[in-house]
Each structure stands twice: as C-alpha cells, then as structure tokens.
Design a protein around this motif. Structure first.
Motif, mmCIF file in Angstrom:
data_model
loop_
_atom_site.group_PDB
_atom_site.id
_atom_site.type_symbol
_atom_site.label_atom_id
_atom_site.label_comp_id
_atom_site.label_asym_id
_atom_site.label_seq_id
_atom_site.Cartn_x
_atom_site.Cartn_y
_atom_site.Cartn_z
ATOM 1 N N ILE A 150 5.213 -8.945 4.031
ATOM 2 C CA ILE A 150 5.471 -7.583 4.510
ATOM 3 C C ILE A 150 5.296 -6.557 3.393
ATOM 4 O O ILE A 150 4.556 -5.583 3.544
ATOM 5 C CB ILE A 150 6.875 -7.478 5.130
ATOM 6 N N LEU A 151 5.940 -6.771 2.264
ATOM 7 C CA LEU A 151 5.854 -5.796 1.173
ATOM 8 C C LEU A 151 4.532 -5.879 0.429
ATOM 9 O O LEU A 151 4.032 -4.874 -0.070
ATOM 10 C CB LEU A 151 7.000 -6.018 0.180
ATOM 11 N N GLY A 152 3.960 -7.076 0.342
ATOM 12 C CA GLY A 152 2.829 -7.337 -0.539
ATOM 13 C C GLY A 152 3.337 -8.096 -1.758
ATOM 14 O O GLY A 152 4.465 -7.870 -2.218
ATOM 15 N N GLU A 153 2.548 -9.014 -2.276
ATOM 16 C CA GLU A 153 3.005 -9.823 -3.404
ATOM 17 C C GLU A 153 3.351 -8.959 -4.616
ATOM 18 O O GLU A 153 4.353 -9.176 -5.296
ATOM 19 C CB GLU A 153 1.943 -10.865 -3.764
ATOM 20 N N SER A 154 2.511 -7.969 -4.914
ATOM 21 C CA SER A 154 2.753 -7.117 -6.078
ATOM 22 C C SER A 154 4.006 -6.271 -5.899
ATOM 23 O O SER A 154 4.825 -6.137 -6.813
ATOM 24 C CB SER A 154 1.549 -6.208 -6.336
ATOM 25 N N VAL A 155 4.169 -5.668 -4.716
ATOM 26 C CA VAL A 155 5.351 -4.839 -4.450
ATOM 27 C C VAL A 155 6.611 -5.698 -4.471
ATOM 28 O O VAL A 155 7.647 -5.300 -5.032
ATOM 29 C CB VAL A 155 5.211 -4.107 -3.102
ATOM 30 N N ASN A 156 6.526 -6.868 -3.863
ATOM 31 C CA ASN A 156 7.668 -7.771 -3.849
ATOM 32 C C ASN A 156 8.127 -8.108 -5.264
ATOM 33 O O ASN A 156 9.324 -8.091 -5.562
ATOM 34 C CB ASN A 156 7.300 -9.057 -3.105
ATOM 35 N N LYS A 157 7.168 -8.371 -6.140
ATOM 36 C CA LYS A 157 7.502 -8.714 -7.525
ATOM 37 C C LYS A 157 8.044 -7.504 -8.277
ATOM 38 O O LYS A 157 9.047 -7.608 -9.004
ATOM 39 C CB LYS A 157 6.271 -9.263 -8.232
ATOM 40 N N LEU A 158 7.395 -6.359 -8.096
ATOM 41 C CA LEU A 158 7.767 -5.159 -8.841
ATOM 42 C C LEU A 158 9.138 -4.630 -8.441
ATOM 43 O O LEU A 158 9.894 -4.128 -9.281
ATOM 44 C CB LEU A 158 6.699 -4.077 -8.621
ATOM 45 N N TYR A 159 9.485 -4.745 -7.150
ATOM 46 C CA TYR A 159 10.735 -4.160 -6.652
ATOM 47 C C TYR A 159 11.741 -5.219 -6.197
ATOM 48 O O TYR A 159 12.644 -4.909 -5.409
ATOM 49 C CB TYR A 159 10.426 -3.185 -5.516
ATOM 50 N N ASP A 160 11.586 -6.426 -6.687
ATOM 51 C CA ASP A 160 12.553 -7.495 -6.425
ATOM 52 C C ASP A 160 12.838 -7.691 -4.943
ATOM 53 O O ASP A 160 13.996 -7.867 -4.524
ATOM 54 C CB ASP A 160 13.878 -7.220 -7.163
ATOM 55 N N GLY A 161 11.778 -7.664 -4.145
ATOM 56 C CA GLY A 161 11.918 -7.924 -2.720
ATOM 57 C C GLY A 161 12.541 -6.813 -1.912
ATOM 58 O O GLY A 161 12.935 -7.028 -0.758
ATOM 59 N N LYS A 162 12.634 -5.613 -2.476
ATOM 60 C CA LYS A 162 13.250 -4.477 -1.781
ATOM 61 C C LYS A 162 12.196 -3.444 -1.369
ATOM 62 O O LYS A 162 11.235 -3.205 -2.093
ATOM 63 C CB LYS A 162 14.286 -3.795 -2.671
ATOM 64 N N MET A 163 12.393 -2.835 -0.222
ATOM 65 C CA MET A 163 11.524 -1.736 0.221
ATOM 66 C C MET A 163 11.719 -0.545 -0.712
ATOM 67 O O MET A 163 12.827 -0.019 -0.819
ATOM 68 C CB MET A 163 11.865 -1.350 1.663
ATOM 69 N N PRO A 164 10.653 -0.096 -1.405
ATOM 70 C CA PRO A 164 10.830 0.967 -2.409
ATOM 71 C C PRO A 164 10.759 2.384 -1.867
ATOM 72 O O PRO A 164 11.017 3.330 -2.612
ATOM 73 C CB PRO A 164 9.667 0.713 -3.375
ATOM 74 N N ILE A 223 3.228 -1.257 8.647
ATOM 75 C CA ILE A 223 2.201 -2.293 8.751
ATOM 76 C C ILE A 223 2.363 -3.256 7.572
ATOM 77 O O ILE A 223 2.264 -2.840 6.418
ATOM 78 C CB ILE A 223 0.795 -1.676 8.753
ATOM 79 N N PRO A 224 2.655 -4.533 7.824
ATOM 80 C CA PRO A 224 2.814 -5.489 6.734
ATOM 81 C C PRO A 224 1.558 -5.579 5.861
ATOM 82 O O PRO A 224 0.433 -5.456 6.358
ATOM 83 C CB PRO A 224 3.070 -6.809 7.466
ATOM 84 N N ALA A 225 1.771 -5.790 4.569
ATOM 85 C CA ALA A 225 0.658 -5.818 3.616
ATOM 86 C C ALA A 225 -0.389 -6.865 3.975
ATOM 87 O O ALA A 225 -1.588 -6.649 3.787
ATOM 88 C CB ALA A 225 1.202 -6.085 2.216
ATOM 89 N N ALA A 226 0.060 -8.007 4.493
ATOM 90 C CA ALA A 226 -0.860 -9.114 4.753
ATOM 91 C C ALA A 226 -1.834 -8.840 5.890
ATOM 92 O O ALA A 226 -2.851 -9.544 6.014
ATOM 93 C CB ALA A 226 -0.068 -10.386 5.047
ATOM 94 N N ILE A 227 -1.571 -7.824 6.728
ATOM 95 C CA ILE A 227 -2.474 -7.523 7.852
ATOM 96 C C ILE A 227 -2.945 -6.071 7.808
ATOM 97 O O ILE A 227 -3.292 -5.491 8.838
ATOM 98 C CB ILE A 227 -1.805 -7.822 9.213
ATOM 99 N N ALA A 228 -2.992 -5.491 6.589
ATOM 100 C CA ALA A 228 -3.328 -4.067 6.466
ATOM 101 C C ALA A 228 -4.829 -3.811 6.540
ATOM 102 O O ALA A 228 -5.419 -3.103 5.730
ATOM 103 C CB ALA A 228 -2.757 -3.508 5.174
ATOM 104 N N TYR A 231 -4.826 -2.877 -1.764
ATOM 105 C CA TYR A 231 -3.671 -2.283 -2.438
ATOM 106 C C TYR A 231 -2.486 -3.237 -2.533
ATOM 107 O O TYR A 231 -1.540 -2.966 -3.276
ATOM 108 C CB TYR A 231 -3.251 -0.996 -1.723
ATOM 109 N N ASP A 232 -2.523 -4.340 -1.757
ATOM 110 C CA ASP A 232 -1.444 -5.330 -1.787
ATOM 111 C C ASP A 232 -0.090 -4.658 -1.564
ATOM 112 O O ASP A 232 0.877 -4.889 -2.287
ATOM 113 C CB ASP A 232 -1.461 -6.091 -3.126
ATOM 114 N N SER A 233 -0.028 -3.799 -0.547
ATOM 115 C CA SER A 233 1.185 -3.034 -0.242
ATOM 116 C C SER A 233 1.330 -2.859 1.262
ATOM 117 O O SER A 233 0.342 -2.795 2.004
ATOM 118 C CB SER A 233 1.113 -1.649 -0.902
ATOM 119 N N PHE A 234 2.576 -2.804 1.701
ATOM 120 C CA PHE A 234 2.870 -2.339 3.062
ATOM 121 C C PHE A 234 2.291 -0.943 3.245
ATOM 122 O O PHE A 234 2.090 -0.203 2.274
ATOM 123 C CB PHE A 234 4.386 -2.295 3.271
ATOM 124 N N ILE A 235 2.071 -0.541 4.490
ATOM 125 C CA ILE A 235 1.629 0.818 4.813
ATOM 126 C C ILE A 235 2.619 1.410 5.808
ATOM 127 O O ILE A 235 2.903 0.811 6.839
ATOM 128 C CB ILE A 235 0.217 0.829 5.456
#
Length: 346
Positions: free
Chosen positions: A72-86, A303-308, A269-273
């Motif tokens: 949902i967040l994207g691998e990069s976002v998940n890592k950068l924000y510790d699994g939290k919606m930023p 929109i989850p990152a994996a299907i953006a 972008y490896d990010s949610f939209i």
C-alpha cells in the motif's frame, strides 16, 4: 489478497470557523453545526479514516496499512516512514477566519511532542470575491515585536495578505505564519501531524464559549521571521496532463483537468497515490486487474503503490483531480548525486 483503490467514509470536523459548503459538495445532508474540515485520507490516531468499499470496508486505514505496508505505502515509503502513512489530506471550508498559526518542523515537533512536523500546501477550490488569506510576513519583525503585536491585537498588520481565486496554490513550509480567511474552500495536503501553534484568534470564544488556547512561546520558537519575495506558487496548467504544482521533500502534488481518459503509470515512484476529486466524477481503472472504482466530486481515493498504473476516466465531460504522493524517484536521485559527490571528494 487483491489490492484495489480505497474509498473512505465521510470524516467531518465541527469547528468554530466552519461553514456549510462541505456537506453539499460531498452530496451529504446538511448538518446543524459548522463543518470546517473533511479529513479525506487520515492515519492520525485521533481521527483515522474508515474504508468504505471492497473487502476492507469498515476497517481503519491504519489497520489495512499495518497488514500490507509495502504493497500500500510502497517499499521505499514503508522503509522511510516506518510503516506509517506520512500524509494527511483535507478539504477545508472557512466561513470565518481561521486563527493566525504556525507549525513546527520535524526536529522541534519530535523534541517537544514526539510527533512529526507539519509542512503543508493549499489548493484553492473556490473563493468568494475579495476573499484573502495570510501566508508569511510582509516585513521583518523581531520576536519582541511579534509578542507585542499579539498582545495589542495588531499582528495581522505585518502579515502578507493575498487575495485568492480558484486554482491558486500556496506552499507552507513548517515555520511559515499563515491563516485561511473567510469565504475560501480549499484542499490541503500536509505531513501527517496534528501539531498546530495558535498565535492569535481574534479574541473570539470557541464552541464551548471559552477563549481558545494560544501558544505564544512555542510559536515564537517555531516561526521563520524571514520575508520572501513571493509566497504564491506560480505554475503552468495545461489541459489533459498532470501539471506539477508542488515538488518538495515531504510530498509531490500535481493537478489535472481532464476531458478524456488519462493514463497514469506512477509505479516508478514506489509510493501510494492520494487522488482528490475536485470537480466532476471520474472512474479509476487499474491496468493490472481491470478493477474499476468511481470517485465522486468532493471525495478522495487512496491507490496502493503496487497497483499505481491506472486510467482516469471522466464521467461527466470534465473532471479536475489533485494527486499527492512521495517522490521517491527524486529522493533516490538526490541520494545518488550526494553519494557521488562524497566519493569524488575522497
């Protein structure tokens, strides 16, 4: 588990300066209380969004993200924000003036509150003739003068006042003094934080009849007293394309007015939209699954990152959308350039 675009239950907030435009904008029954904010996509614990569609209907957004953070967040976002919606995205209807306020940066917010800072941006959806807002100082003042002007009620005399119209954009980095004033309906994209320092509130009572708390000392520490030449964001806008309006380390925002189907492949972008429907209903069609989701005017979709990789299809002739996400592609490039310069200097 099949990923799909997430829609959310209305999440309305009653405030003393609120109005009566958000309910009709969203096709909801009018309420007796002044509604100032609609938290469109929120993972803030005090007011978390509830999914309204698909297999996750009825679940809190935080619960869904906890179960599938990378997808949902994207691998990069998940890592950068510790699994939290930023990000936190809102609609705001100001029938009255909001308080003069400022937000702390990440360092101060973490140190004082254990939370993230709050940089944000505004996109004006509609404004009554003559409506204005405050953003930044128009002249340099000292901390002493700042406190004196709060005490005597003249703080607005040194603020930069901007008359606004639909489509105007303002970027508000943490530390910039600001206030939305009456007659303005806007979309707000911000860091996921609820830390606000109220500087001046026009000596009015809150909904409970008591004066609202001011945060004079904390605001003094957070404020950036520097004066900028231009506070309004100038951008180019072409039809049927995604026009970049904000590109910062905290979020990237684009706006598009569409009269025909529009393909958006944002997987790189490896990010949610987060997509906000500013005007005219549209349909999102996911390329990988064929899943179709209708987004109504005044509502937003995650929109989850994996299907953006998807198409936006206007349903009523014309639609205007606003997209917000984390530009990890730019962040990775900046990291590689910094690393190259570091290695080259050795």
């Amino acid at each position: 588990m099949t990923l799909y675009p997430l829609l959310f239950e209305p999440n309305l907030h009653t405030v003393v300066w609120g109005g009566d435009r958000l309910c009709p904008y969203k096709g909801l029954k009018p309420q007796d209380t002044p509604i100032g904010e609609s938290w469109e996509v929120s993972a803030v614990p005090s007011s978390t969004s509830i999914v309204s569609n698909g297999e996750w209907a009825g679940k809190e957004l935080t619960t869904v993200i906890d179960a599938h953070p990378k997808e949902i967040l994207g691998e990069s976002v998940n890592k950068l924000y510790d699994g939290k919606m930023p990000l936190l995205v809102k609609l705001i209807d100001a029938k009255g003036d909001l308080s003069i306020q400022v937000h702390p940066n990440d360092e101060m917010a973490k140190r004082v509150h254990g939370k993230s800072g709050k940089t944000e941006m505004w996109y004006v959806i509609d404004a009554n003739p003559g409506s204005y807002l405050y953003a930044g100082f128009k002249s340099k003042i000292s901390e002493y003068e700042y406190k004196k002007r709060i005490a005597d009620g003249t703080i607005t005399d040194v603020l930069a006042r901007h008359e606004v119209k639909a489509g105007d954009v303002f970027y508000l980095p943490a530390g910039r003094v600001h206030a939305i004033c009456s007659g303005i309906l806007l979309a707000e994209v911000q860091q996921s934080s609820d830390v606000t320092y109220r500087i001046f509130d026009y000596n009015r009572p809150g909904l409970d009849g008591k004066p609202r708390e001011l945060h004079t000392e904390l605001a003094a520490e957070a404020l950036d007293f520097n004066v900028e030449d231009e506070y309004r964001t100038i951008y180019k806008e072409d039809d049927n394309r995604a026009n970049l309006i904000i590109d910062s380390q905290f979020f990237s925002v684009r706006v598009a007015e569409l009269t025909e189907p529009f393909h958006r492949n944002l997987l790189k972008y490896d990010s949610f939209i987060i997509t906000m429907c500013i005007k005219g209903d549209f349909k999102i069609r996911i390329r990988e699954t064929g899943e179709e989701t209708t987004v109504r005017e005044g509502y937003s979709c995650l929109i989850p990152a994996a299907i953006a990789d998807y198409d936006v299809v206007p349903l009523n002739g014309t639609t205007r959308i606003l997209d917000a996400f984390i530009d990890n592609k730019k962040r990775d490039l900046g990291h590689r350039i910094t690393r190259f310069l570091h290695l080259s200097s050795k």
